[in-house]
Design a protein around this motif. Structure first.
Motif, PDB file in Angstrom:
ATOM      1  N   LEU A 276      29.945  37.945  52.469  1.00  0.00           N
ATOM      2  CA  LEU A 276      30.563  36.854  53.221  1.00  0.00           C
ATOM      3  C   LEU A 276      29.500  35.897  53.756  1.00  0.00           C
ATOM      4  O   LEU A 276      29.663  34.670  53.700  1.00  0.00           O
ATOM      5  N   GLN A 277      28.391  36.460  54.240  1.00  0.00           N
ATOM      6  CA  GLN A 277      27.298  35.626  54.748  1.00  0.00           C
ATOM      7  C   GLN A 277      26.703  34.760  53.636  1.00  0.00           C
ATOM      8  O   GLN A 277      26.443  33.563  53.830  1.00  0.00           O
ATOM      9  N   LEU A 278      26.511  35.355  52.461  1.00  0.00           N
ATOM     10  CA  LEU A 278      25.920  34.620  51.341  1.00  0.00           C
ATOM     11  C   LEU A 278      26.868  33.559  50.795  1.00  0.00           C
ATOM     12  O   LEU A 278      26.432  32.471  50.399  1.00  0.00           O
ATOM     13  N   ILE A 279      28.171  33.857  50.780  1.00  0.00           N
ATOM     14  CA  ILE A 279      29.145  32.862  50.330  1.00  0.00           C
ATOM     15  C   ILE A 279      29.140  31.670  51.276  1.00  0.00           C
ATOM     16  O   ILE A 279      29.162  30.507  50.848  1.00  0.00           O
ATOM     17  N   THR A 280      29.111  31.946  52.582  1.00  0.00           N
ATOM     18  CA  THR A 280      29.092  30.873  53.576  1.00  0.00           C
ATOM     19  C   THR A 280      27.837  30.029  53.422  1.00  0.00           C
ATOM     20  O   THR A 280      27.893  28.784  53.481  1.00  0.00           O
ATOM     21  N   ARG A 281      26.699  30.681  53.191  1.00  0.00           N
ATOM     22  CA  ARG A 281      25.433  29.957  53.043  1.00  0.00           C
ATOM     23  C   ARG A 281      25.431  29.110  51.773  1.00  0.00           C
ATOM     24  O   ARG A 281      24.949  27.971  51.759  1.00  0.00           O
ATOM     25  N   ALA A 282      25.989  29.654  50.689  1.00  0.00           N
ATOM     26  CA  ALA A 282      25.957  28.952  49.400  1.00  0.00           C
ATOM     27  C   ALA A 282      26.881  27.745  49.376  1.00  0.00           C
ATOM     28  O   ALA A 282      26.622  26.755  48.686  1.00  0.00           O
ATOM     29  N   GLY A 283      27.979  27.815  50.140  1.00  0.00           N
ATOM     30  CA  GLY A 283      28.925  26.705  50.134  1.00  0.00           C
ATOM     31  C   GLY A 283      29.479  26.476  48.749  1.00  0.00           C
ATOM     32  O   GLY A 283      29.869  27.406  48.040  1.00  0.00           O
ATOM     33  N   GLU A 284      29.507  25.201  48.323  1.00  0.00           N
ATOM     34  CA  GLU A 284      30.055  24.863  47.008  1.00  0.00           C
ATOM     35  C   GLU A 284      29.010  24.898  45.899  1.00  0.00           C
ATOM     36  O   GLU A 284      29.309  24.538  44.759  1.00  0.00           O
ATOM     37  N   THR A 285      27.790  25.337  46.225  1.00  0.00           N
ATOM     38  CA  THR A 285      26.770  25.404  45.174  1.00  0.00           C
ATOM     39  C   THR A 285      26.991  26.594  44.244  1.00  0.00           C
ATOM     40  O   THR A 285      26.411  26.645  43.160  1.00  0.00           O
ATOM     41  N   VAL A 286      27.831  27.551  44.674  1.00  0.00           N
ATOM     42  CA  VAL A 286      28.167  28.697  43.831  1.00  0.00           C
ATOM     43  C   VAL A 286      29.690  28.819  43.794  1.00  0.00           C
ATOM     44  O   VAL A 286      30.334  28.896  44.843  1.00  0.00           O
ATOM     45  N   ARG A 287      30.254  28.831  42.601  1.00  0.00           N
ATOM     46  CA  ARG A 287      31.701  29.029  42.440  1.00  0.00           C
ATOM     47  C   ARG A 287      31.946  30.535  42.305  1.00  0.00           C
ATOM     48  O   ARG A 287      31.385  31.189  41.433  1.00  0.00           O
ATOM     49  N   VAL A 288      32.756  31.114  43.181  1.00  0.00           N
ATOM     50  CA  VAL A 288      32.993  32.555  43.197  1.00  0.00           C
ATOM     51  C   VAL A 288      34.333  32.879  42.538  1.00  0.00           C
ATOM     52  O   VAL A 288      35.370  32.334  42.917  1.00  0.00           O
ATOM     53  N   VAL A 289      34.279  33.769  41.549  1.00  0.00           N
ATOM     54  CA  VAL A 289      35.479  34.298  40.900  1.00  0.00           C
ATOM     55  C   VAL A 289      35.439  35.813  41.073  1.00  0.00           C
ATOM     56  O   VAL A 289      34.441  36.456  40.749  1.00  0.00           O
ATOM     57  N   SER A 290      36.497  36.384  41.616  1.00  0.00           N
ATOM     58  CA  SER A 290      36.573  37.837  41.814  1.00  0.00           C
ATOM     59  C   SER A 290      37.562  38.431  40.823  1.00  0.00           C
ATOM     60  O   SER A 290      38.591  37.827  40.523  1.00  0.00           O
ATOM     61  N   THR A 291      37.245  39.608  40.314  1.00  0.00           N
ATOM     62  CA  THR A 291      38.152  40.312  39.405  1.00  0.00           C
ATOM     63  C   THR A 291      38.511  41.656  40.032  1.00  0.00           C
ATOM     64  O   THR A 291      37.637  42.352  40.551  1.00  0.00           O
ATOM     65  N   THR A 292      39.788  42.001  39.995  1.00  0.00           N
ATOM     66  CA  THR A 292      40.203  43.250  40.630  1.00  0.00           C
ATOM     67  C   THR A 292      41.485  43.798  40.030  1.00  0.00           C
ATOM     68  O   THR A 292      42.372  43.036  39.626  1.00  0.00           O
ATOM     69  N   LYS A 293      41.571  45.115  39.973  1.00  0.00           N
ATOM     70  CA  LYS A 293      42.810  45.789  39.582  1.00  0.00           C
ATOM     71  C   LYS A 293      43.573  46.247  40.815  1.00  0.00           C
ATOM     72  O   LYS A 293      44.631  46.851  40.707  1.00  0.00           O
ATOM     73  N   ARG A 294      43.039  45.960  41.987  1.00  0.00           N
ATOM     74  CA  ARG A 294      43.623  46.427  43.248  1.00  0.00           C
ATOM     75  C   ARG A 294      44.439  45.331  43.931  1.00  0.00           C
ATOM     76  O   ARG A 294      44.225  44.139  43.694  1.00  0.00           O
ATOM     77  N   ASN A 295      45.349  45.750  44.789  1.00  0.00           N
ATOM     78  CA  ASN A 295      46.095  44.853  45.662  1.00  0.00           C
ATOM     79  C   ASN A 295      45.230  44.617  46.899  1.00  0.00           C
ATOM     80  O   ASN A 295      45.121  45.488  47.766  1.00  0.00           O
ATOM     81  N   LEU A 296      44.590  43.464  46.987  1.00  0.00           N
ATOM     82  CA  LEU A 296      43.641  43.217  48.077  1.00  0.00           C
ATOM     83  C   LEU A 296      44.319  43.200  49.436  1.00  0.00           C
ATOM     84  O   LEU A 296      43.695  43.564  50.443  1.00  0.00           O
ATOM     85  N   ASP A 297      45.589  42.788  49.487  1.00  0.00           N
ATOM     86  CA  ASP A 297      46.302  42.835  50.770  1.00  0.00           C
ATOM     87  C   ASP A 297      46.426  44.269  51.264  1.00  0.00           C
ATOM     88  O   ASP A 297      46.233  44.557  52.448  1.00  0.00           O
ATOM     89  N   ARG A 298      46.776  45.177  50.345  1.00  0.00           N
ATOM     90  CA  ARG A 298      46.908  46.578  50.739  1.00  0.00           C
ATOM     91  C   ARG A 298      45.543  47.161  51.121  1.00  0.00           C
ATOM     92  O   ARG A 298      45.435  47.958  52.052  1.00  0.00           O
TER      93      ARG A 298
END
Length: 459
Positions: A276-298
């Motif tokens: 989370l810290q690195l995403i905040t620091r990177a801002g829009e210079t890095v596009r983040v795509v996450s892949t998951t088989k899980r229900n992140l809400d759960r």
């Protein structure tokens, strides 16, 4: 069409005390386990003929509206918009397209999507279940006029007509992901649109549906296609994960490009805080795509995912459908993998029949291995398909013994073994090196190009 989740107030449409249509149960699955939970709800039995006859138009989409019946939100209308997500989610989470304030409703309670001229409802393993006209269902096809009950909330499903389908993709591929089915066409259109944005994206789907390959396609379709592409893998060894999360780690390597986070829910909470810290620091210079088989809400509800990280990752959501829902894609995929595996001409009709008849719990990954095994074995497909049941396809543990017990040429047996070994070797190498292809290839004594080729054979 209005955005899902944006509550709209309309003038009263009359009494809500209409008589609910009686349910018509239609068992669409092949196995008894499937037949216990697949239901078609409607008052007209003739709808069965339209469905089983393959009446699934692709040029039109049904238009449905959910109306809240009773309670503080009585009369509120939620149009279902298929142009913004693979399926519309209903629940109490802010990540849902339709967000309810009912404490008896799960964070991610059910999903709604078009299926031919019907609405397909799927209960997403909610705590208190889903009822349609009083009948508890796990999966159902609805035609309009039904009452859906979740928690203490009743919703009337109203069909208001149909509209031109804007979710048709010009072709049968998005990058190297193939599909002609209506579900995949919608996913391809969404992917094309979202690739051009700067939003972080979560790609969801069961094991083997091609999430990593779809993430690559998003990168290739974006304006960052010529920029770096890097992967952060939660299953990496602790030392490698620490190195990736250092200031000069994976975020630095992805500057200007795309970073794929594989299974963020499996990251230790301390690592999630650092991400989370690195995403905040990177801002829009890095596009983040996450892949998951899980229900992140759960996972967030269970405390395994930080809420603030989940919301930061979920700027948009794409759900890849399982192969069993991709009607019409079997022949396309079989032909593609048959050719890649070295098969001549086209897959035989009896093989296609077997491929259509199997449930594919391992999805496209399992499907590909079966087709390539069938190519290697010539006319004898017995090894490619295990007996029906939970065992699925033949496992590596008994593969050598079964090969030796069969009357195969050395070339045929070797092809099956090598395909399995290459798949497992590259998977282990990538995990060992945190998803970094360059390091994995170097440690394997292979060129990056050849390592990429081995990976492409397995997707």
């Amino acid at each position: 069409m209005a955005r899902p989740g944006v509550k709209q107030r309309f003038p009263p449409t009359g009494s809500t005390a209409q008589r609910s249509p009686s349910p018509v149960l239609v068992y669409l699955g092949r196995s008894m386990s499937e037949r216990t939970h697949t239901t078609l709800i409607g008052s007209d039995p003739s709808t069965v003929a339209g469905l089983s006859g393959g009446d699934e138009r692709t040029d039109r989409l049904p238009v449905f509206v959910l109306k809240i019946v009773g309670g503080e939100e009585d009369g509120s209308l939620y149009p279902l918009d298929w142009t913004r997500s693979s399926r519309v989610l209903v629940g109490t989470s802010a990540a849902c397209d339709i967000k309810l304030a009912d404490s008896l409703v799960s964070r991610r309670h059910l999903a709604l999507g078009p299926q031919g001229g019907y609405l397909q409802l799927t209960d997403t393993e909610s705590t208190n279940g889903t009822r349609v006209n009083g009948l508890r269902v796990v999966e159902a096809l609805l035609k309009g006029g039904e009452t859906i009950t979740i928690g203490g909330t009743d919703m009337r499903l109203m069909r208001t007509g149909d509209a031109q389908n804007p979710m048709q993709h010009p072709g049968s591929a998005f990058g190297r992901v193939l599909g002609r089915s209506t579900d995949m066409q919608r996913v391809f259109v969404l992917g094309t649109r979202l690739a051009k944005t700067k939003l972080p994206i979560v790609v969801e789907g069961e094991t083997g549906t091609g999430k990593e390959l779809f993430a690559e396609a998003l990168h290739e379709a974006s304006d960052r296609a010529d920029a770096p592409y890097a992967t952060l893998t939660a299953s990496s060894a602790a030392a490698d994960l620490m190195a990736d999360l250092a200031d000069d780690g994976v975020f630095a390597r992805a500057q200007g490009g795309t970073l794929v986070i594989d299974e963020p829910a499996e990251l230790p909470l301390s690592a999630q805080a650092r991400v989370l810290q690195l995403i905040t620091r990177a801002g829009e210079t890095v596009r983040v795509v996450s892949t998951t088989k899980r229900n992140l809400d759960r996972e967030a509800e269970a405390g395994r995912v930080r809420e603030d990280l989940m919301f930061r990752l979920m700027g948009a959501r794409i759900e890849l459908p399982p192969l069993r829902r991709r009607h019409g894609d079997i022949a396309l995929l079989a032909s593609h993998f048959w050719t890649i595996g070295g098969g001549q001409d086209t897959p035989p009709a009896d093989l296609l029949a077997k491929l259509h008849d199997y449930h594919w719990p391992g999805n496209v990954r399992e499907f590909r291995h079966a087709v390539e095994r069938a190519v290697a074995l010539g006319d004898d497909y017995a090894l490619a398909f295990a007996p029906r049941g939970d065992a699925g396809l033949a496992t590596q543990d008994d593969l050598v013994g079964r090969l030796l017990a069969m009357d195969l040429s050395l070339q045929q047996a070797r092809a099956v073994l090598v395909a399995d070994f290459e798949r497992k070797y590259t998977e282990v190498a990538l995990k060992r090196h945190g998803g970094n292809v360059t390091r994995a290839a170097a440690a394997s004594g292979l060129t990056r190009r050849y390592f990429h080729m081995l990976r492409a054979k397995q997707k």
